[in-house]
Structure formats: structure tokens, C-alpha cells
Design a protein around this motif. Structure first.
Motif, PDB file in Angstrom:
ATOM      1  N   PRO A   8     -17.175  -2.193  -8.458  1.00 12.54           N
ATOM      2  CA  PRO A   8     -16.418  -0.972  -8.745  1.00 12.54           C
ATOM      3  C   PRO A   8     -15.897  -0.237  -7.505  1.00 12.54           C
ATOM      4  O   PRO A   8     -14.806   0.338  -7.525  1.00 12.54           O
ATOM      5  N   ASN A   9     -16.680  -0.234  -6.407  1.00 15.03           N
ATOM      6  CA  ASN A   9     -16.220   0.425  -5.184  1.00 15.03           C
ATOM      7  C   ASN A   9     -15.024  -0.306  -4.580  1.00 15.03           C
ATOM      8  O   ASN A   9     -14.076   0.313  -4.085  1.00 15.03           O
ATOM      9  N   LEU A  10     -15.084  -1.627  -4.628  1.00 17.32           N
ATOM     10  CA  LEU A  10     -13.954  -2.434  -4.167  1.00 17.32           C
ATOM     11  C   LEU A  10     -12.747  -2.201  -5.068  1.00 17.32           C
ATOM     12  O   LEU A  10     -11.616  -2.026  -4.591  1.00 17.32           O
ATOM     13  N   GLN A  11     -12.996  -2.192  -6.359  1.00 15.24           N
ATOM     14  CA  GLN A  11     -11.921  -1.959  -7.339  1.00 15.24           C
ATOM     15  C   GLN A  11     -11.196  -0.641  -7.059  1.00 15.24           C
ATOM     16  O   GLN A  11      -9.971  -0.571  -7.071  1.00 15.24           O
ATOM     17  N   GLN A  12     -11.978   0.402  -6.783  1.00 15.25           N
ATOM     18  CA  GLN A  12     -11.401   1.724  -6.524  1.00 15.25           C
ATOM     19  C   GLN A  12     -10.499   1.698  -5.289  1.00 15.25           C
ATOM     20  O   GLN A  12      -9.388   2.244  -5.301  1.00 15.25           O
ATOM     21  N   ALA A  13     -10.968   1.050  -4.216  1.00 18.88           N
ATOM     22  CA  ALA A  13     -10.179   0.979  -2.987  1.00 18.88           C
ATOM     23  C   ALA A  13      -8.897   0.171  -3.190  1.00 18.88           C
ATOM     24  O   ALA A  13      -7.839   0.528  -2.658  1.00 18.88           O
ATOM     25  N   SER A  17      -4.921   1.431  -3.012  1.00 13.92           N
ATOM     26  CA  SER A  17      -3.960   0.741  -2.144  1.00 13.92           C
ATOM     27  C   SER A  17      -2.782   0.189  -2.932  1.00 13.92           C
ATOM     28  O   SER A  17      -1.928  -0.505  -2.372  1.00 13.92           O
ATOM     29  N   GLY A  18      -2.754   0.486  -4.235  1.00 10.40           N
ATOM     30  CA  GLY A  18      -1.645   0.035  -5.068  1.00 10.40           C
ATOM     31  C   GLY A  18      -1.821  -1.355  -5.645  1.00 10.40           C
ATOM     32  O   GLY A  18      -0.895  -1.917  -6.234  1.00 10.40           O
ATOM     33  N   LEU A  19      -3.018  -1.948  -5.481  1.00  8.20           N
ATOM     34  CA  LEU A  19      -3.268  -3.298  -6.005  1.00  8.20           C
ATOM     35  C   LEU A  19      -4.005  -3.181  -7.335  1.00  8.20           C
ATOM     36  O   LEU A  19      -5.233  -3.235  -7.403  1.00  8.20           O
ATOM     37  N   THR A  20      -3.252  -3.007  -8.393  1.00  6.17           N
ATOM     38  CA  THR A  20      -3.851  -2.833  -9.722  1.00  6.17           C
ATOM     39  C   THR A  20      -3.905  -4.129 -10.515  1.00  6.17           C
ATOM     40  O   THR A  20      -4.686  -4.247 -11.459  1.00  6.17           O
ATOM     41  N   GLU A  21      -3.086  -5.098 -10.139  1.00  2.18           N
ATOM     42  CA  GLU A  21      -3.064  -6.394 -10.838  1.00  2.18           C
ATOM     43  C   GLU A  21      -3.329  -7.512  -9.832  1.00  2.18           C
ATOM     44  O   GLU A  21      -2.755  -7.530  -8.751  1.00  2.18           O
ATOM     45  N   ALA A  22      -4.195  -8.448 -10.217  1.00  4.93           N
ATOM     46  CA  ALA A  22      -4.453  -9.612  -9.363  1.00  4.93           C
ATOM     47  C   ALA A  22      -3.230 -10.521  -9.365  1.00  4.93           C
ATOM     48  O   ALA A  22      -2.654 -10.784 -10.420  1.00  4.93           O
ATOM     49  N   ASN A  23      -2.837 -10.989  -8.177  1.00  3.37           N
ATOM     50  CA  ASN A  23      -1.723 -11.935  -8.130  1.00  3.37           C
ATOM     51  C   ASN A  23      -2.251 -13.353  -8.393  1.00  3.37           C
ATOM     52  O   ASN A  23      -3.461 -13.547  -8.536  1.00  3.37           O
ATOM     53  N   GLU A  85      -9.036  -6.715  10.445  1.00  4.92           N
ATOM     54  CA  GLU A  85      -9.898  -5.525  10.554  1.00  4.92           C
ATOM     55  C   GLU A  85      -9.316  -4.366   9.758  1.00  4.92           C
ATOM     56  O   GLU A  85     -10.051  -3.621   9.088  1.00  4.92           O
ATOM     57  N   GLU A  86      -8.002  -4.218   9.839  1.00  2.00           N
ATOM     58  CA  GLU A  86      -7.328  -3.123   9.128  1.00  2.00           C
ATOM     59  C   GLU A  86      -7.487  -3.270   7.614  1.00  2.00           C
ATOM     60  O   GLU A  86      -7.716  -2.288   6.904  1.00  2.00           O
ATOM     61  N   LEU A  87      -7.387  -4.499   7.115  1.00  2.00           N
ATOM     62  CA  LEU A  87      -7.573  -4.729   5.677  1.00  2.00           C
ATOM     63  C   LEU A  87      -8.995  -4.398   5.246  1.00  2.00           C
ATOM     64  O   LEU A  87      -9.216  -3.824   4.176  1.00  2.00           O
ATOM     65  N   PHE A  88      -9.974  -4.754   6.069  1.00  2.00           N
ATOM     66  CA  PHE A  88     -11.368  -4.423   5.737  1.00  2.00           C
ATOM     67  C   PHE A  88     -11.580  -2.912   5.712  1.00  2.00           C
ATOM     68  O   PHE A  88     -12.307  -2.391   4.862  1.00  2.00           O
ATOM     69  N   GLU A  89     -10.957  -2.223   6.651  1.00  2.00           N
ATOM     70  CA  GLU A  89     -11.066  -0.760   6.678  1.00  2.00           C
ATOM     71  C   GLU A  89     -10.462  -0.160   5.407  1.00  2.00           C
ATOM     72  O   GLU A  89     -11.004   0.784   4.831  1.00  2.00           O
ATOM     73  N   LYS A  93     -13.546   0.812   2.277  1.00  2.00           N
ATOM     74  CA  LYS A  93     -13.869   2.195   2.658  1.00  2.00           C
ATOM     75  C   LYS A  93     -14.970   2.809   1.806  1.00  2.00           C
ATOM     76  O   LYS A  93     -15.561   3.808   2.195  1.00  2.00           O
ATOM     77  N   TYR A  94     -15.262   2.249   0.646  1.00  2.00           N
ATOM     78  CA  TYR A  94     -16.352   2.771  -0.189  1.00  2.00           C
ATOM     79  C   TYR A  94     -17.614   1.919  -0.075  1.00  2.00           C
ATOM     80  O   TYR A  94     -18.489   1.955  -0.930  1.00  2.00           O
ATOM     81  N   THR A  95     -17.690   1.125   0.966  1.00  2.00           N
ATOM     82  CA  THR A  95     -18.918   0.364   1.253  1.00  2.00           C
ATOM     83  C   THR A  95     -19.379   0.740   2.666  1.00  2.00           C
ATOM     84  O   THR A  95     -18.667   1.421   3.409  1.00  2.00           O
TER      85      THR A  95
END
Length: 207
Positions: A8-13, A17-23, A85-89, A93-95
Motif C-alpha cells: 500500500p505504501n508503494l501504491q500510494q507513491a 507520481s501519476g502511475l495509476t495503471e500498470a503498463n 536513485e531518483e526513482l527510488f526517492e 518515499k513512504y518506506t
């Protein structure tokens, strides 16, 4: 993002970031990567390979607190280290995951000292990681994921020996190779390094 049992924390982030649907690449590979199987994932530029790597690493490493790295990601150069690194940040951010990147232009002694304080994810170039693993003797027994990102240009520079040296120092882990194209070098490396890998080959979507 519509992925089964996503943290859920990953989902929220991701949503923020505008990624609501899996490609397609994320949809096709998520369950397999989560299962711990070795994988080779071939997908075109712009298909979301780096995002797929980062979200799956965060998903797998949700329990924080180990002293030694639990994910190792090999990338081509300093620019790729910084971008990862930027993508991980952004997505983490909720981990409390501790992510650190090393590259050929960094300070080797500083890098070694920093990593010895405890990190979860180590991102680096083949040269720097090889230097670090041969001189510092890191504990890799807790490593859960070993990932080679954008393999084709890395192997074109003949880094196979360094990659195999690092891989051979790790007894048991999930190994993955990501690339835009499938080449003979990638096939040979996968035979040497991976155990019964599952292959994914995604093509460019037609206009």
C-alpha cells in the motif's frame, strides 16, 4: 496501480507520481518477479523497465532494518545511477529503505565507509562494484535481488567477467537481466548466471 497484492505504501507513491495503471511490462512481470524466479526481460526503450525494477525492489524489500544490502542493481554509468536513485526517492518515499549509488567518478573509500553503516539497496557501475566487492568483502548472504539493468551496452563494453565475479560471490539470490534487445552476449550470460530463467520479450506497441 492495478497489481495484485502491491504494498500500500508503494501504491500510494506510484499514484502520487501519476502511475495509476500498470503498463504491459509491469503487468506481465510483477507476479513472476514477486515469486523470486530468475528472469530475462527484453523490452523496448520507453517501456518502463527502470520503473519496473524500482517498484519490484521496493515491493520485495518492504521489511527494513538489515545491515547488509538486500538488492544490488548494476547500471551502465553515473547518469543511470543518479536516475535510478531518483526513482527510488520518488517511489520509496513512504518506506524507510536506504538506497545508495556508486560510480566510477565517486570516492571509493567514502563509498565503502558509507555502505558499512548499513544500506538496503546498492546501485552501481560494473567497475566500481567490482572494486568494492573485491576489496571490502561485503556480506552478501542477505541479498535477495541481483539485477542487471540495460544489459546490452554494459556487455558491449565487455564487463561480463566483472559481473560474473560479483554474481559468483553470491550463493543464493534472485537474478534478473533487463535489456532493450536480445543479443548473443545476453543469452550466454543468462546461461552462465541464471537458474531456469523465465523469459519476457515485449515488442513495440503499434501506433
Amino acid at each position: 496501480m492495478n497489481l495484485k497484492k502491491i504494498n500500500p505504501n508503494l501504491q500510494q507513491a506510484l499514484i502520487e507520481s501519476g502511475l495509476t495503471e500498470a503498463n504491459p511490462i509491469q503487468q506481465d512481470t510483477f507476479s513472476t518477479i514477486k515469486s523470486g524466479a530468475d528472469c530475462v526481460i527484453i523490452a523496448p526503450a520507453g517501456s518502463g523497465k527502470s520503473t519496473t525494477i524500482v517498484l519490484n525492489v521496493i515491493q520485495q524489500l518492504v521489511a527494513e532494518g538489515e545491515e547488509s544490502p538486500r538488492a544490488l542493481i548494476i547500471v551502465e554509468d553515473k547518469a543511470k545511477v543518479l536516475a535510478m536513485e531518483e526513482l527510488f526517492e520518488q517511489f520509496g518515499k513512504y518506506t524507510n529503505l536506504r538506497v545508495y549509488g556508486v560510480h566510477d567518478k565517486g570516492d571509493l573509500e567514502y563509498d565503502k565507509n558509507y555502505i558499512s553503516t548499513g544500506i538496503d539497496v546498492l546501485i552501481g557501475t560494473p567497475n566500481r562494484l567490482n572494486e568494492m566487492f573485491t576489496t571490502a568483502g561485503y556480506n552478501v548472504n542477505r541479498l535477495k535481488m541481483f539485477i542487471l539493468d540495460d544489459a546490452e551496452p554494459i556487455l558491449k563494453l565487455r564487463h561480463e567477467t566483472k559481473i560474473m565475479r560479483i554474481s559468483n560471490s553470491i550463493t543464493k539470490t534472485q537474478r534478473m537481466i533487463f535489456s532493450e534487445v536480445l543479443t548473443e552476449r545476453i543469452e550466454i550470460l543468462s546461461e552462465k548466471m541464471l537458474t531456469e530463467p523465465i523469459w519476457f520479450e515485449l515488442e513495440d506497441e503499434e501506433e
